[in-house]
Design an enzyme around this catalytic site. Structure first.
Site: not given
Ligand code: 6R9
Length: 686
Positions: A555-557
């Site tokens: 999700v950080d990407d």
């Protein structure tokens, strides 16, 4: 009329005391069963989705009974676990987060991997095959031989004062002595902390110091293709740094790798260092097993998150053992004697679970490969497959894509008819790579098993069981037994049915992370605070109409372009669908109008040329594959991508290059090839 009769009947059943049996759901015909008849008839333990459903339902309705039955039937215990062995709390609001499985049980991982099989008369079967960096360098070890070697090392460790609960750091290449060392620790109740051989001295020091290792086991050197790596020099520096940080390793055991130079040339520190070849052979090949509580820590493995320094993930003996043994069995349809090759390094969780422990728990033969897939030629993997008649081959999409670049001939010249199962792990597999893997590598005759899991989960969580249902390229499909995934929205609410969200896990499973070493607060904050009541995986996922999960990446990407959330993996997959593209990595960058823009690094296949026309074609490809909103703003030609030695693309570096923050690139020393960074910088704007 008929309908109302059935309704009445159902009502009557509901009113009665007897619980209604779950209504079997029928699914579309399973093509996988027809396409892979040998896997389906002779290997698979689960032959249909209906059969899976029955077992899955029991696993989540009665986790206590489901796992206890398996544990008692398929594993050896000195004392069996209690009837009610499982307790956990995943809800931070209700107090301390914990998982406990097989309480009351006492067991030993090494005993289950080795002694158990030897005692049952299988000591003459092969436990390991070693394939060295250079073709022709090889070894085989039976279960009895492996046990003797492990016992000798265990006795040596005891002679150094290593006791139950002490930490032993392992900094080794992929040679048999690495799994032996892991098993020796497990045998005496010591906790191993494997540090991947690609880590720098500084990183090694942090880990040695972090767990206050009593012993470091390392190796003189290793060859990676044509390149020698002087591990001992890095280990020495690591020990120096650890000392400066306040922990001096009292004892270092050095395996002299005969492939890499003379032992006289290895730097040895008097009083601290000893050669494996001098110390271990003199020890007795018998060593009593140290029975430990099921919750006794088996290992510590450091992993990086999105922030902060690496976390030491702790796994417990009983739960990890049962979970990893079962995932190996069902997901790879492993039977005793199968030659199983997982290309992962034991420095990563995949190597722990599916090189060392899983295959041995199933009495298979685990192949340990010291080399690289392109040395001496890009045929190497398939030559090794033929030579040892590998049945299950398990690797990462990055390896598949990197071999795809060289074309089909390197594959076609090998036979590969022993292969049945092709596993994938580590990142979402793009459909192009999936198809090449199945059709070229597997000649269309092998099941492709995509397996989603993490260092924290110990073993597979979302998987396609081979031939039990139809595969969809790019989807890891359904949860393994006992695993209850869910998708949450940004408010932390579960979203049902066909949906997209953050992938969380609702309840504990035997292989679950038991803690972050020495830091309960960080454990709870990282994994249990973001979505209270759930384990937060850090990945995004989509669930389709068949209940299949599609991992969209960390999700950080995720990139937010004009309010559209776009998975970098989706854009990459679209780009790779273009016939000239070998690989791509997509990152977000600040865009004055859209919020974020899409910056795509693209590696072309061998022989293809960069051109503006091709850039336009690529953008069109993404527009047609996903939609105009996902079209990359920048195509950045990338002769190579910055990857860690485990093959993960370091997006952090790519983001900095995209943002033109070249003074903030950070540490690039852990890259497989740090030189690619400058090449990428030079290609900026071209
Ligand atoms: C086993 C391993 C975990 C992260 C995970 C996810 C990615 C792993 C995947 C996958 C899509 C798969 N990941 N397997 N993504 N499909 N089959 O790699 O552990 O190093 O801890 O990485 O890898 O993003 O969150 P680890």
């Amino acid at each position: 009329m008929l309908v109302s009769f059935i309704t009445l009947l159902r009502k009557a059943r509901h009113d009665g005391a007897a619980p209604e049996a779950p209504k079997p759901v029928s699914y579309p015909p399973n093509k996988a069963a027809e396409e892979y008849p040998d896997v389906w008839q002779n290997m698979a333990y689960i032959k249909s989705r209906e059969e899976y459903d029955v077992m899955y339902q029991r696993s989540i309705k009665d986790p206590n009974g489901f796992w206890r039955d398996i544990a008692v039937k398929e594993y050896a215990w000195q004392t069996e676990p209690h009837e009610h062995h499982y307790t956990s709390n995943f809800d931070v609001r209700k107090g301390k987060v914990f998982s406990r499985w097989f309480r009351g049980g006492k067991t030993n991982m090494c005993y289950n991997c080795l002694d158990r099989h030897v005692e049952a008369g299988h000591g003459g079967e092969r436990a390991f095959i070693f394939e060295g960096n250079s073709p022709g360098v090889q070894a085989e070890a039976t279960y009895a031989e492996a046990l003797s070697e492990v016992n000798r090392l265990a006795n040596w460790l005891k002679a150094q004062g290593v006791r139950r609960g002490d930490f032993v750091a392992l900094y080794m290449p992929m040679i048999l002595e690495l799994p032996y060392a892991m098993l020796a620790c497990a045998r005496i109740g010591a906790v191993h902390a494997v540090v991947f051989g690609g880590f720098s001295a500084e990183a090694l020091a942090g880990r040695i110091e972090g767990c206050k290792a009593k012993v470091l086991i390392t190796c003189s050197a290793t060859m990676r293709g044509a390149k020698p790596v002087n591990l001992k020099a890095i280990a020495d520096e690591g020990c120096e740094h650890a000392k400066a940080k306040g922990h001096e390793v009292p004892k270092v055991l050095v395996y002299h790798n005969p492939e890499c130079g003379k032992r006289e040339d290895v730097n040895m520190v008097a009083g601290r260092d000893e050669f494996w070849q001098d110390a271990v052979p003199h020890q007795s090949p018998q060593c009593p097993v140290e029975w430990v509580d099921a919750e006794h820590p088996l290992f510590l493995l450091y992993t990086s998150g999105s922030t902060g320094k690496p976390k030491g993930v702790v796994h417990a003996t009983g739960g990890f053992m049962v979970f990893v043994g079962q995932t190996t069995k069902y997901v790879f349809a492993v039977h005793p004697g199968d030659v199983f090759w997982c290309t992962a390094d034991c420095g990563w969780v995949t190597g722990h679970s599916y090189v060392t422990y899983g295959p041995l728990l199933q009495r298979a033969t685990s192949l340990v490969f010291e080399g690289v897939p392109t040395y001496p030629t890009p045929s190497r993997c398939w030559e090794v497959v033929d030579k040892w008649q590998v049945k299950q081959f398990y690797t990462a999409p990055t390896l598949i894509r990197s071999l795809m670049r060289f074309g089909d001939d390197y594959v076609a010249r090998c036979d590969r008819s022993s292969l049945r199962i092709l596993g994938s792990v580590g990142e979402p597999i793009n459909p192009e790579a999936w198809r090449w893997y199945r059709d070229v590598v597997g000649s269309g005759k092998c099941c492709v098993c995509d397996t989603w899991f993490q260092t924290e989960t110990g073993g597979h969580m979302i998987v396609n069981l081979p031939s039990a249902w139809t595969e969809k390229p790019g989807s890891a499909s359904l949860p393994f037994f006992g695993v209850q995934p869910c998708l949450c929205d940004e408010k932390g609410r579960e979203v049902p049915g066909v949906a997209e969200g953050t992938l969380c896990i609702k309840t504990s499973w035997p292989g679950a992370i038991r803690g972050v070493f020495g830091d309960q607060k960080r454990f709870e904050e990282t994994y249990f605070k973001p979505f209270p009541g759930h384990y937060f995986s850090g990945d995004g996922a989509r669930r389709d109409e068949d209940g299949y999960y599609w991992i969209t990446g960390r999700v950080d990407d995720v990139i937010n372009v004009s309010g559209h959330r776009i998975g970098t993996a989706e854009v990459e997959s679209a780009l790779v669908a273009h016939k000239h593209v070998a690989e791509s990595a997509v990152v977000g960058y600040n865009h004055p109008i859209k919020g974020q823009g899409i910056w795509a690094f693209v590696t072309l296949k061998e022989g293809e040329e960069y051109s503006d026309t091709l850039k336009k074609e690529l953008i069109t490809t993404v527009r047609t594959e996903i939609g105009p909103f996902a079209a990359p703003d920048v195509i950045h030609w990338a002769p190579g991508l910055p990857k860690t030695r485990s093959g993960k693309i370091m997006r952090r570096i790519l983001r900095k290059i995209a943002a033109n923050k070249l003074d903030e690139l950070g540490d690039t020393s852990t890259l497989a090839d740090p030189a690619v960074v400058q090449v990428l910088i030079d290609m900026r704007g071209k």
